[in-house]
Design a protein around this motif. Structure first.
Motif, PDB file in Angstrom:
ATOM      1  N   ARG A  50       0.915  -1.079   0.278  1.00 30.03           N
ATOM      2  CA  ARG A  50      -0.247   0.206  -0.025  1.00 30.03           C
ATOM      3  C   ARG A  50       0.752   1.371   0.121  1.00 30.03           C
ATOM      4  O   ARG A  50      -0.060   2.645  -0.166  1.00 30.03           O
ATOM      5  CB  ARG A  50      -0.932  -0.019   1.222  1.00 30.03           C
ATOM      6  CG  ARG A  50      -0.059   0.245   2.275  1.00 30.03           C
ATOM      7  CD  ARG A  50      -1.223   0.193   4.025  1.00 30.03           C
ATOM      8  NE  ARG A  50      -0.281  -0.066   5.336  1.00 30.03           N
ATOM      9  CZ  ARG A  50      -0.334  -1.626   5.568  1.00 30.03           C
ATOM     10  NH1 ARG A  50      -0.050  -2.288   5.013  1.00 30.03           N
ATOM     11  NH2 ARG A  50       0.217  -1.380   7.128  1.00 30.03           N
ATOM     12  N   ASP A  51       2.104   1.133   0.476  1.00 26.85           N
ATOM     13  CA  ASP A  51       3.262   2.389   0.260  1.00 26.85           C
ATOM     14  C   ASP A  51       3.358   3.146  -1.065  1.00 26.85           C
ATOM     15  O   ASP A  51       3.228   1.936  -1.655  1.00 26.85           O
ATOM     16  CB  ASP A  51       4.334   2.356   1.229  1.00 26.85           C
ATOM     17  CG  ASP A  51       5.328   2.913   1.613  1.00 26.85           C
ATOM     18  OD1 ASP A  51       5.393   3.906   0.677  1.00 26.85           O
ATOM     19  OD2 ASP A  51       5.806   3.825   2.655  1.00 26.85           O
ATOM     20  N   ASP A  52       3.785   4.215  -1.401  1.00 25.43           N
ATOM     21  CA  ASP A  52       3.482   5.570  -2.729  1.00 25.43           C
ATOM     22  C   ASP A  52       4.560   4.609  -2.982  1.00 25.43           C
ATOM     23  O   ASP A  52       4.781   4.415  -4.519  1.00 25.43           O
ATOM     24  CB  ASP A  52       2.820   6.385  -2.840  1.00 25.43           C
ATOM     25  CG  ASP A  52       1.679   6.931  -2.231  1.00 25.43           C
ATOM     26  OD1 ASP A  52       2.023   8.005  -1.362  1.00 25.43           O
ATOM     27  OD2 ASP A  52       1.147   6.102  -2.185  1.00 25.43           O
ATOM     28  N   GLU A  53       5.913   4.409  -2.136  1.00 25.86           N
ATOM     29  CA  GLU A  53       7.053   3.537  -2.706  1.00 25.86           C
ATOM     30  C   GLU A  53       7.255   2.004  -2.471  1.00 25.86           C
ATOM     31  O   GLU A  53       6.825   1.442  -1.685  1.00 25.86           O
ATOM     32  CB  GLU A  53       8.188   4.676  -1.563  1.00 25.86           C
ATOM     33  CG  GLU A  53       8.167   5.998  -1.638  1.00 25.86           C
ATOM     34  CD  GLU A  53       9.238   6.669  -1.301  1.00 25.86           C
ATOM     35  OE1 GLU A  53      10.762   6.450  -1.356  1.00 25.86           O
ATOM     36  OE2 GLU A  53       9.042   7.630  -0.059  1.00 25.86           O
ATOM     37  N   ALA A  57       8.001  -0.167   0.191  1.00 24.26           N
ATOM     38  CA  ALA A  57       6.957  -1.312   1.149  1.00 24.26           C
ATOM     39  C   ALA A  57       7.255  -2.873   0.521  1.00 24.26           C
ATOM     40  O   ALA A  57       7.315  -3.943   1.574  1.00 24.26           O
ATOM     41  CB  ALA A  57       5.354  -1.212  -0.031  1.00 24.26           C
ATOM     42  N   ARG A  60       9.842  -3.208   3.578  1.00 23.52           N
ATOM     43  CA  ARG A  60       9.318  -3.804   4.529  1.00 23.52           C
ATOM     44  C   ARG A  60       8.426  -4.763   4.809  1.00 23.52           C
ATOM     45  O   ARG A  60       8.260  -5.491   6.236  1.00 23.52           O
ATOM     46  CB  ARG A  60       8.034  -2.254   4.726  1.00 23.52           C
ATOM     47  CG  ARG A  60       7.439  -2.618   6.388  1.00 23.52           C
ATOM     48  CD  ARG A  60       6.387  -0.906   6.234  1.00 23.52           C
ATOM     49  NE  ARG A  60       4.898  -1.719   5.164  1.00 23.52           N
ATOM     50  CZ  ARG A  60       4.771  -0.223   4.774  1.00 23.52           C
ATOM     51  NH1 ARG A  60       5.175   0.798   4.308  1.00 23.52           N
ATOM     52  NH2 ARG A  60       3.815  -1.095   3.326  1.00 23.52           N
ATOM     53  N   GLN A 112      13.010   6.695   5.661  1.00 20.96           N
ATOM     54  CA  GLN A 112      12.781   5.576   4.890  1.00 20.96           C
ATOM     55  C   GLN A 112      13.790   4.290   5.651  1.00 20.96           C
ATOM     56  O   GLN A 112      12.474   3.271   5.302  1.00 20.96           O
ATOM     57  CB  GLN A 112      13.605   5.397   3.068  1.00 20.96           C
ATOM     58  CG  GLN A 112      12.787   6.714   2.388  1.00 20.96           C
ATOM     59  CD  GLN A 112      13.445   6.568   0.738  1.00 20.96           C
ATOM     60  OE1 GLN A 112      15.113   6.369   0.916  1.00 20.96           O
ATOM     61  NE2 GLN A 112      13.145   6.675   0.327  1.00 20.96           N
ATOM     62  N   ARG A 115      10.353   4.386   8.385  1.00 24.35           N
ATOM     63  CA  ARG A 115       9.263   3.474   7.891  1.00 24.35           C
ATOM     64  C   ARG A 115       9.280   1.346   7.544  1.00 24.35           C
ATOM     65  O   ARG A 115       8.327   1.203   7.114  1.00 24.35           O
ATOM     66  CB  ARG A 115       8.723   4.080   6.755  1.00 24.35           C
ATOM     67  CG  ARG A 115       8.541   5.590   6.738  1.00 24.35           C
ATOM     68  CD  ARG A 115       7.712   6.244   5.401  1.00 24.35           C
ATOM     69  NE  ARG A 115       7.863   6.030   4.219  1.00 24.35           N
ATOM     70  CZ  ARG A 115       8.380   6.405   3.205  1.00 24.35           C
ATOM     71  NH1 ARG A 115       8.759   7.326   2.866  1.00 24.35           N
ATOM     72  NH2 ARG A 115       7.302   5.873   1.806  1.00 24.35           N
ATOM     73  N   ASP A 118       9.463   0.591  11.058  1.00 24.24           N
ATOM     74  CA  ASP A 118       8.140   0.496  11.402  1.00 24.24           C
ATOM     75  C   ASP A 118       8.941   0.975  13.635  1.00 24.24           C
ATOM     76  O   ASP A 118       9.013   0.747  14.326  1.00 24.24           O
ATOM     77  CB  ASP A 118       7.816  -0.274  12.458  1.00 24.24           C
ATOM     78  CG  ASP A 118       6.716  -0.178  12.927  1.00 24.24           C
ATOM     79  OD1 ASP A 118       5.664   1.388  12.542  1.00 24.24           O
ATOM     80  OD2 ASP A 118       6.337  -0.623  13.718  1.00 24.24           O
TER      81      ASP A 118
END
Length: 266
Positions: A50-53, A57, A60, A112, A115, A118
């Protein structure tokens, strides 16, 4: 994001995820197992992207799997040296080495990294500082540099020596590398891909590994994606040109933890 667009976006980032995974585990098979598990998780739940990048994502999702497992995926033939390396790694501050690799090898910003892992921004910055300190004190040894550009070779030599390692010498060609290794056995090889006389740094390293047993190797190239295809064995440690001092310091520190050349002969 449409499925086709998502697949193309992930495919562009996958070589770099695989590079990170192998540097983290020190083993191509284990690293690729983690990358495969990441793709399987994404196929099962597209909301993970779902992350724009896409890169954020993807990394992560990888990190969540890595954290849940707690250790590299086991191989069929465990190497005692890899086991020893993992024992040393467990003594490091949790998440510090991951943050260091994300920052210095993958070139991600602290926000980054936060993200992906977390955590908040100060924690991400702190983890990288801790990793630099802990790993710089970990292991020292003899490093051979195979690089045909004089300025780059001297820069690499200076970085390595500043870390406390000895440099056995600098070789500009395949033949010079073989001769240099015969004079003094290195503990690590730092090699460019293309050498002065048109010879291959890869060929030189493969010949050296055939006679010197297992050594950690770091390759340097302006086109890392050409070596990260998954079609053949790949280097576990790979620095992109142009590199930074942080790239080199991190890769050297990581490579010194692993005494197996699993995945380095290409």
């Amino acid at each position: 994001m449409p499925v086709t667009d998502l697949a193309q976006s992930v495919a562009r980032e996958l070589p770099f995820l695989r590079r990170y995974a192998r540097a983290l585990t020190g083993n191509q098979a284990a690293g690729d197992n983690y990358a495969a598990a990441t793709l399987e998780a994404i196929l099962s739940d597209r909301d993970l992207m779902r992350d724009d990048e896409t890169r954020i994502a993807l990394f992560r999702t990888f990190h969540a799997i890595w954290q849940s497992s707690g250790q590299p995926v086991a191989t069929d033939t465990p190497d005692p040296r890899e086991a020893a390396a993992q024992a040393r790694l467990k003594q490091l501050t949790p998440n510090s080495r991951e943050a260091l690799l994300l920052h210095t090898i993958e070139g991600l910003r602290f926000d980054q990294i936060a993200r992906i892992m977390d955590c908040d921004l100060p924690e991400a910055e702190g983890l990288v500082r801790i990793a630099h300190d802990e790993m710089s004190r970990a292991i020292t040894g003899k490093v051979m540099v195979i690089e045909d550009e004089t300025i780059i070779a001297m820069d690499l030599k200076g970085i390595v020596q500043a870390m406390g390692h000895d440099v056995t010498g600098i070789a500009r060609t395949h033949g010079a590398a073989i001769d240099l290794a015969g004079q003094e056995r290195p503990d690590l090889i730092l090699a460019d891909i293309q050498l002065a006389d048109g010879s291959s740094g890869i060929d030189a390293v493969n010949e050296l590994l055939a006679t010197l047993d297992d050594l950690p190797v770091i390759f340097i190239t302006a086109f890392p994606e050409r070596l990260l295809t998954g079609d053949r064995p790949e280097p576990a440690f790979l620095i992109s040109k142009p590199y930074s001092e942080g790239n080199v310091r991190s890769a050297v520190s990581q490579a010194m933890f692993f005494a197996s050349t699993e995945g380095m002969k290409i």
